[in-house]
Design a protein around this motif. Structure first.
Motif, PDB file in Angstrom:
ATOM      1  N   LYS A   5       2.666  13.631 -26.479  1.00  0.00           N
ATOM      2  CA  LYS A   5       2.937  13.968 -25.289  1.00  0.00           C
ATOM      3  C   LYS A   5       3.913  15.104 -24.816  1.00  0.00           C
ATOM      4  CE  LYS A   5       0.624  10.071 -24.119  1.00  0.00           C
ATOM      5  NZ  LYS A   5       0.111   9.169 -23.160  1.00  0.00           N
ATOM      6  N   ARG A   6       4.394  15.908 -24.449  1.00  0.00           N
ATOM      7  CA  ARG A   6       5.574  16.288 -23.677  1.00  0.00           C
ATOM      8  C   ARG A   6       6.210  16.006 -22.233  1.00  0.00           C
ATOM      9  NH1 ARG A   6       6.335  21.610 -26.053  1.00  0.00           N
ATOM     10  NH2 ARG A   6       5.241  21.505 -28.186  1.00  0.00           N
ATOM     11  N   ASP A  23      -1.988  13.279 -19.758  1.00  0.00           N
ATOM     12  CA  ASP A  23      -2.463  12.575 -20.792  1.00  0.00           C
ATOM     13  C   ASP A  23      -3.822  13.377 -21.058  1.00  0.00           C
ATOM     14  OD1 ASP A  23      -4.762  12.438 -19.157  1.00  0.00           O
ATOM     15  OD2 ASP A  23      -5.126  10.596 -18.579  1.00  0.00           O
ATOM     16  N   GLY A  24      -4.691  12.911 -22.055  1.00  0.00           N
ATOM     17  CA  GLY A  24      -5.314  13.619 -22.729  1.00  0.00           C
ATOM     18  C   GLY A  24      -6.279  14.599 -21.982  1.00  0.00           C
ATOM     19  N   ARG A  25      -6.830  13.905 -20.776  1.00  0.00           N
ATOM     20  CA  ARG A  25      -7.643  14.522 -19.966  1.00  0.00           C
ATOM     21  C   ARG A  25      -7.016  15.521 -18.777  1.00  0.00           C
ATOM     22  NH1 ARG A  25     -12.272  10.781 -19.205  1.00  0.00           N
ATOM     23  NH2 ARG A  25     -12.885  10.119 -20.446  1.00  0.00           N
ATOM     24  N   GLY A  26      -5.564  15.589 -18.666  1.00  0.00           N
ATOM     25  CA  GLY A  26      -5.100  16.828 -18.048  1.00  0.00           C
ATOM     26  C   GLY A  26      -4.219  16.183 -16.511  1.00  0.00           C
ATOM     27  N   ARG A  27      -4.901  14.257 -16.552  1.00  0.00           N
ATOM     28  CA  ARG A  27      -3.910  14.104 -15.034  1.00  0.00           C
ATOM     29  C   ARG A  27      -2.946  14.017 -15.260  1.00  0.00           C
ATOM     30  NH1 ARG A  27      -8.936  10.102 -15.517  1.00  0.00           N
ATOM     31  NH2 ARG A  27      -7.799   9.462 -17.697  1.00  0.00           N
ATOM     32  N   GLU A  28      -1.661  13.763 -14.277  1.00  0.00           N
ATOM     33  CA  GLU A  28      -0.131  13.611 -14.324  1.00  0.00           C
ATOM     34  C   GLU A  28      -0.168  12.257 -14.668  1.00  0.00           C
ATOM     35  OE1 GLU A  28       3.066  15.435 -12.615  1.00  0.00           O
ATOM     36  OE2 GLU A  28       2.091  14.175 -11.805  1.00  0.00           O
TER      37      GLU A  28
END
Length: 63
Positions: A5-6, A23-28
């Motif tokens: 994670k960045r 997260d892995g699904r592109g959600r903040e």
């Protein structure tokens, strides 16, 4: 292997650091994690306010 994670917009409230990442699904997500040795507290939240509230009210069981 998952990518690391960045984190951005990292702040510190007492011993707890609050940061924002995707997260892995592109959600903040907003993460609160205690940096005290042997504490182990970390949680992710949907809002920044919830993460900062958790950081402000966190009490380490290890002293």
């Amino acid at each position: 292997m998952p990518t690391p994670k960045r984190f951005r917009d990292v702040t510190r409230i007492g011993p707890v650091q609050v940061g924002t990442a995707y997260d892995g699904r592109g959600r903040e997500k907003h993460i609160a994690a205690c940096t005290a040795p042997r504490c182990g507290f970390s949680a992710d939240y949907d809002s920044r306010a919830a993460a900062e509230l958790a950081a402000g009210t966190h009490r380490c069981p290890v002293r």
